[in-house]
Write a protein that holds these residues in place. Structure first.
Motif, short mmCIF file in Angstrom:
data_model
loop_
_atom_site.label_atom_id
_atom_site.label_comp_id
_atom_site.label_asym_id
_atom_site.label_seq_id
_atom_site.Cartn_x
_atom_site.Cartn_y
_atom_site.Cartn_z
N UNK A 78 30.27 4.00 22.13
CA UNK A 78 31.51 3.23 22.26
C UNK A 78 31.15 1.74 22.12
N UNK A 79 31.27 1.24 20.90
CA UNK A 79 30.97 -0.17 20.58
C UNK A 79 29.55 -0.55 20.98
N UNK A 80 28.63 0.42 20.92
CA UNK A 80 27.21 0.21 21.26
C UNK A 80 27.00 -0.30 22.68
N UNK A 81 28.03 -0.13 23.52
CA UNK A 81 27.90 -0.52 24.94
C UNK A 81 27.49 0.70 25.76
N UNK A 82 28.24 1.79 25.58
CA UNK A 82 27.90 3.07 26.20
C UNK A 82 27.51 4.01 25.07
N UNK A 83 26.28 4.51 25.10
CA UNK A 83 25.79 5.37 24.03
C UNK A 83 26.09 6.83 24.33
N UNK A 84 26.00 7.67 23.30
CA UNK A 84 26.25 9.11 23.44
C UNK A 84 25.03 9.85 22.93
N UNK A 85 24.52 10.76 23.77
CA UNK A 85 23.35 11.56 23.40
C UNK A 85 23.78 13.01 23.25
N UNK A 86 23.60 13.60 22.06
CA UNK A 86 23.95 14.99 21.79
C UNK A 86 22.71 15.85 22.00
N UNK A 87 22.82 16.84 22.91
CA UNK A 87 21.70 17.71 23.26
C UNK A 87 22.06 19.14 22.88
N UNK A 88 21.17 19.81 22.16
CA UNK A 88 21.39 21.19 21.73
C UNK A 88 20.58 22.14 22.61
N UNK A 89 21.28 23.14 23.19
CA UNK A 89 20.64 24.15 24.03
C UNK A 89 20.63 25.48 23.27
N UNK A 90 19.48 26.16 23.31
CA UNK A 90 19.34 27.43 22.59
C UNK A 90 19.61 28.64 23.47
#
Length: 683
Positions: A78-90
């Motif tokens: 979000x506007x490089x203020x709050x980042x988002x990390x996508x994690x893949x679980x198997x």
């Protein structure tokens, strides 16, 4: 041939384009899902929401195409203020705590295991087309090429995730307990209307059947009357045939007489010439008779044709009657089938009536609660501190500690009325209480103008001994001075007994741990604990790999160790529900002591339980850790009792604050009352 070739080419082209169309539709839905997962965190609030710098979005067994699209949409956050990390679980076992966990439709069969895995996490679970609405938090629904979603605020609040009103702008549908109740009531009304329409249809068909039966009887009567008319016509025709026979005989006789007369006329030519006119007239009469006879014969033939046509019509009517009888038989069969269906519908209707009765009972309970609230509002004239019928003891004191008023709950709890208090216990809380520091607690409450909570061992009037938890709260006037005090006593005897039981169990667990420490050598033979204890006992090696569990493990969790191992793994540390397990184990090893912690989980039957765990490190002769022993005890009843007491205290505190607000809003200012009435008292 050319036309067939063209069709063949078109079919091949359609087969080549179809996967592209399906792929495009799937890609469109993936983009919508990715965009929705990006927009959801804006309208969700977690426990430490102000401290979140990176929002973690987990995906369980998602397709590579979807994960790639999700990472593309969420890149930059979000506007490089709050980042988002996508994690893949198997797998379910590999799931760690994230802010959002997305579970595709293909993983719906793992829902209960996923829910048990994230229990205690501050995680919003996003499912896809999961049918059980009562269990979901956020559920994605595809309607054609568009994507919408359902929200269950109740389950989100259980996970400590709050929802802002702005989430409705994303097109979500709020599913709460009341909405589910309204939907079931609406569907019940629809079923009732269907039953009424079916009953009306059966009644109309019964009326139509009665009409057709009457029409059939009428047609039978018409056929019988037509048969009588045919018999009558046949008699008339026979009479006419007899008359015609007589006329034909007379004509033959007349011809014979004419032949004789012609012979006489030949002999008497003169007489014949004279009588020619007469003979001509007679011949004309005979011709007329012959024409009449031929005309009657034609009429007879016409009547015969009419008789034949009537016979044919009778046969057709008989066939119609048989057809109508067959139709009637089929209709009766259909009616029997409809009646059977109506029976089953009526049975279902009665079952739903039972459900309606249950709903009606719930409504009645709600109305009773509303009535109780109305009683509480009426008691606001007496400061509306609490309902006078509550089982909790409520006392109003003046600033000297004298009793001004008690509720019925006080009398039920201790056996004293206000008069008996004044007569037998000097009418003062400081003199009547068994607490050794009651005077200092009382003075501290007045001085600090803040509630004071304490516990004491009391004796009722009928010599029963109880534990009571007391909350002493000051009532302030508009100038901030203490004018009254409210004392609320709750009977915590059962809780104290539960605490004693916990202490007893802890002592038993500590005794078991001590016994285990003294018998390290016997760990190899798995005889450190009895296999039949109700507590779960787990033995693990230095690295936490589970070597043995007792039968209490299966009784506690409702699952065998093999099933547990297949689902979550066999490492004691990794499968633990304690987030600080590693630090606590390090502390236990350093100080060579057992560690204790409490956590909640779900059994295989999806029942919530609280577990108190005692984990003890076992040392060898060299002082190195060789084993770990974990003993789990079910303390669900104790936890539920503690939560119930907390809710009661919160409810009582809220009632006090509410009563204070009502008092402030209703009563005139204290200065005005002092000017008007120098000496006054408010109940």
């Amino acid at each position: 041939m050319k036309f067939q070739k063209i069709i063949h080419v078109l079919v091949i082209l359609l087969a080549l384009q179809l996967p592209q169309v399906v792929s495009y539709a799937q890609t469109s839905l993936d983009k919508q899902k990715a965009k929705l997962l990006y927009d959801l965190p804006i309208h969700l609030r977690w426990e430490n929401d102000d401290d979140i710098d990176v929002i973690k979005i987990g995906v369980l067994n998602g397709s590579q195409t979807f994960i790639k699209e999700l990472k593309r949409v969420t890149s930059g956050g979000y506007d490089n203020i709050i980042l988002i990390d996508v994690i893949s679980f198997n797998s379910v076992a590999s799931i760690t705590e994230t802010h959002i966990l997305y579970v595709p439709k293909t993983q719906n069969s793992q829902f209960n295991n996923i829910k048990r895995k994230i229990l205690g996490f501050n995680t919003a679970l996003v499912t896809e087309e999961y049918p059980a609405k009562k269990s979901i938090m956020i559920n994605l629904m595809a309607k054609g090429s568009k994507l919408t979603f359902q929200i269950n605020n109740d389950n989100l609040r259980i996970a400590n995730v709050n929802v802002t009103p702005g989430i409705s702008n994303l097109g979500g549908i709020n599913i709460s307990t009341k909405i589910l109740f309204d939907e079931s009531e609406k569907s019940l009304k629809q079923e009732k209307q269907k039953v009424r329409r079916l009953q009306a249809s059966i009644e109309s068909k019964q009326k139509e059947l009665a009409k057709k039966e009457k029409e059939l009887e009428r047609q039978k009567e018409v056929l019988f009357s037509q048969g009588d008319q045919i018999v009558e016509q046949r008699g008339k025709i026979e009479v006419q045939l007899a008359e015609l026979g007589k006329l034909v005989g007379e004509a033959k006789i007349a011809k014979q007489e004419l032949q004789k007369k012609t012979e006489i006329l030949h002999e008497k030519e003169r007489a014949i010439r004279k009588q020619e006119n007469k003979i001509g007239e007679q011949i004309a009469v005979l011709d007329k008779l012959e024409s009449d006879i031929s005309g009657r014969q034609e009429q007879i033939e016409i009547q015969n044709k009419e008789i034949k046509s009537q016979n044919i019509e009778i046969k057709t009517q008989m066939l119609r009657i048989k057809f109508q009888q067959n139709v009637l038989l089929i209709f009766i069969t259909l009616l029997v089938v409809i009646l059977i269906l109506a029976f089953f519908l009526l049975r279902g209707y009665r079952l739903k009536q039972r459900k309606n009765k249950l709903l009606a009972q719930q409504k009645e309970e709600i109305s009773q609660q509303a009535a109780e609230l109305e009683v509480i509002n009426k008691e606001l004239e007496k400061l509306s501190i609490v309902a006078s019928e509550t089982s909790t003891a409520v006392i109003i004191l003046d600033t000297q500690g004298n009793f001004d008023w008690i509720n019925i709950g006080f009398t039920k709890m201790y056996g004293y009325t206000l008069k008996l208090l004044n007569d037998e216990l000097n009418g003062n809380i400081i003199k009547a209480s068994n607490h050794p520091d009651i005077e200092s607690l009382f003075n501290s409450c007045i001085k600090d103008k803040a509630p004071v909570i304490y516990e004491s061992y009391v004796t009722t009037r009928d010599k029963q001994e109880r534990w009571a938890q007391s909350t002493l709260s000051p009532i302030l006037n508009s100038e901030g001075e203490v004018t009254k005090l409210v004392l609320i006593d709750s009977d915590i005897t059962k809780i104290k007994e539960a605490e004693n039981e916990i202490l007893r169990q802890n002592q038993m667990i500590l005794d078991q741990a001590t016994l285990l420490e003294s018998k390290n050598v016997e760990l190899e033979k798995l005889s450190l604990v009895a296999s039949k204890t109700d507590n779960s006992v787990v033995i693990a090696d230095l690295n936490g790999e589970i070597e043995w569990v007792n039968d209490g493990f299966t009784r506690l969790l409702g699952t065998t160790f093999d099933e547990f191992k297949k689902e979550y793994g066999s490492n004691l540390f990794l499968t633990s529900l304690n987030p600080d397990i590693v630090d606590q184990i390090a502390e236990g090893i350093a100080f060579k002591k057992s560690i204790h912690y409490t956590s909640k989980t779900y059994t295989k039957a999806n029942r919530l339980i609280w577990i108190q765990t005692t984990m003890t490190p076992i040392f060898d002769n060299k002082g190195d850790v060789s084993k770990f022993i974990a003993i789990d005890a079910d303390v669900t009843k104790i936890k539920l009792a503690e939560e119930q007491i907390a809710r009661q205290n919160e409810k009582i505190t809220d009632s006090i604050h509410y009563a204070k607000k009502i008092q402030t809003a209703v009563l005139p200012p204290n200065d005005f009352l002092k000017k008007l009435l120098p000496e006054y008292f408010i109940m």
